[in-house]
Enzyme design. Structure first.
Site, short mmCIF file in Angstrom:
data_model
loop_
_atom_site.label_atom_id
_atom_site.label_comp_id
_atom_site.label_asym_id
_atom_site.label_seq_id
_atom_site.Cartn_x
_atom_site.Cartn_y
_atom_site.Cartn_z
CE LYS A 144 6.75 10.24 32.19
NZ LYS A 144 8.01 10.18 31.53
C1 LIG Z 1 9.60 10.05 31.83
C2 LIG Z 1 10.56 11.18 31.67
C3 LIG Z 1 11.65 11.13 30.80
C4 LIG Z 1 12.08 9.88 30.13
O1 LIG Z 1 11.12 9.32 29.35
P1 LIG Z 1 11.36 7.84 28.75
O2 LIG Z 1 10.38 7.74 27.65
O3 LIG Z 1 11.09 6.90 29.88
O4 LIG Z 1 12.77 7.77 28.30
C5 LIG Z 1 12.41 12.27 30.63
N1 LIG Z 1 12.13 13.40 31.30
C6 LIG Z 1 11.10 13.48 32.15
C7 LIG Z 1 10.84 14.78 32.83
C8 LIG Z 1 10.31 12.36 32.38
O5 LIG Z 1 9.32 12.43 33.28
#
Ligand SMILES: *Cc1c(COP(=O)(O)O)cnc(C)c1O
Length: 392
Positions: A202
């Site tokens: 991210k």
């Molecule tokens: C990465 C992601 C999540 C989950 O995030 P985590 O921190 O790994 O739990 C949820 N929704 C979307 C759209 C994502 O890309």
């Protein structure tokens, strides 16, 4: 593929160098030396789990998000699950979710005992179709969970107007959208409950982690309780009020987050520049279908065009394999969610959401992260041209 795309591989050896230079993964975190040094200090400090760094990171996030109350979590998934619990959503309730998103968005609805009701997304924006949200509302609907896909904000004015009119909670899955803005307002600085992810792929990472931005101050205490064993404080010390989870971020992770937040505007500016380069340079024959461009409020978490599969004599796996042979990593974000076994068992089937299915079949995520150079982007574009050449 989704699992692979969501598993950070930095600790593993990179695939062999392609013929054309170092391997470019589709995502890679940028952590500066100052952050690395700060982490070492936290490790030496004797306080490594939730403590002063978490407090400082939550305060910094609050500052970044216009003074909102922010609480950190070990993941966005944990933050989303607690958000649903805060809204008292459970068995018998329905939550409207886009069919094009990562599995976590709908899985958390199932985990609290409620039913995810999928709706389709725009083909270019990948964002939830607000007209279809309206059509999917029933007397059981309690909330909508929009996803700001790839960092492109959903039309929040329209969505909040609808939610207010129909008495729905809004839980924003802003996993892709730290640093995105809608009409000059940062995602997470307004709205009901907004969850961010700090996974390594991210725009801001804490290794693993997440955060929840909370509008109603009256809900903060319960968020904290659900984050940590349901523990409250009674007359004689500790009390357990309800069966909470265990989602507290560590100070080591929060320290990484503080360093990342300092860099965030600069990192996102770089993502925007590199995305613009793709729009300028990515001209293949047959053409890829490019994602919606958005405006300056787009934080470009990913750059994911669609393959023109109906014009090609080979499939997506072949495209990915050949790109890897050119030294370029390609992700898939995401297969259509309603077609996974869990959701098929609930009655969803092929044909239900044509745009999500088309995206799910043909999407390819090309490398986009701040450490890339213009030359790297040009190399990815050249490889796309080569791989698609004569494949009509
Ligand atoms: C990465 C992601 C999540 C989950 O995030 P985590 O921190 O790994 O739990 C949820 N929704 C979307 C759209 C994502 O890309």
């Amino acid at each position: 593929m989704t699992q692979r795309a969501h598993t950070h591989k930095a600790a593993e050896p990179n695939p062999p160098e392609g013929r054309h230079g170092a391997f470019l993964p589709f995502a890679s975190p940028s952590i500066d030396a100052e952050t690395v040094a700060a982490v070492a200090n936290v490790l030496r400090s004797g306080w490594i789990t939730s403590g002063p760094q978490v407090e400082a990171f939550e305060a910094a996030l609050s500052g970044y998000l216009g003074g909102r109350t922010v609480r950190t979590f070990t993941s966005a998934t944990g933050a989303l699950e607690v958000a649903l619990q805060i809204c008292n959503i459970g068995p018998g309730d329905e939550v409207i979710v886009p069919a094009m998103t990562f599995a976590a968005t709908a899985n958390v609805v199932v985990r609290v005992g409620a039913k995810p009701v999928f709706v389709d997304v725009g083909l270019a924006t990948r964002n939830i179709d607000i007209g279809q949200v309206e059509a999917a509302i029933t007397p059981h609907t309690k909330a909508v969970m929009p996803v700001h896909f790839a960092g492109l904000p959903v039309d929040m004015d329209a969505l909040y107007a609808l939610a207010q009119q129909r008495g729905l909670r809004v839980i924003e899955d802003a996993a892709h959208a730290i640093g995105s803005s809608h009409c000059n307002r940062r995602i997470g600085s307004f709205g009901d409950l907004v969850a961010f992810s700090f996974h390594p792929n991210k725009n801001l990472t804490t290794i693993e982690g997440g955060a929840l931005s909370i509008r109603d101050p009256a809900e903060v205490k319960r968020v904290e309780r659900l984050r940590f064993h349901g523990i409250g404080h009674g007359d004689d010390g500790m009390d357990v009020i309800e069966a909470g989870g265990k989602y507290n971020l560590t100070d080591v992770a929060a320290c990484v987050g503080l360093g990342q937040l300092r860099q965030l505007e600069q990192l996102n500016r770089r993502r925007r520049e590199l995305a613009a380069r793709y729009f300028e340079r990515l001209q293949t024959n047959p053409p890829l279908q490019l994602p919606a461009r958005g405006d300056e409020g787009h934080s470009w978490h990913m750059f994911a065009p669609l393959l023109p599969l109906e014009q090609l004599r080979f499939g997506r796996q072949d495209f990915i394999r050949e790109m890897v042979a050119h030294g370029i990593g390609v992700g898939v974000h995401y297969p259509a969610l309603h077609l996974f076994t869990l959701y098929r068992k609930m009655g969803y089937k092929a044909g239900d959401f044509p745009n999500a299915e088309r995206i799910g079949r043909s999407t390819v995520t090309l490398p986009l992260y701040p450490a890339l150079s213009e030359d790297d982007i040009d190399r990815v574009c050249a490889a796309c041209v080569q791989v698609l050449l004569n494949r009509h």
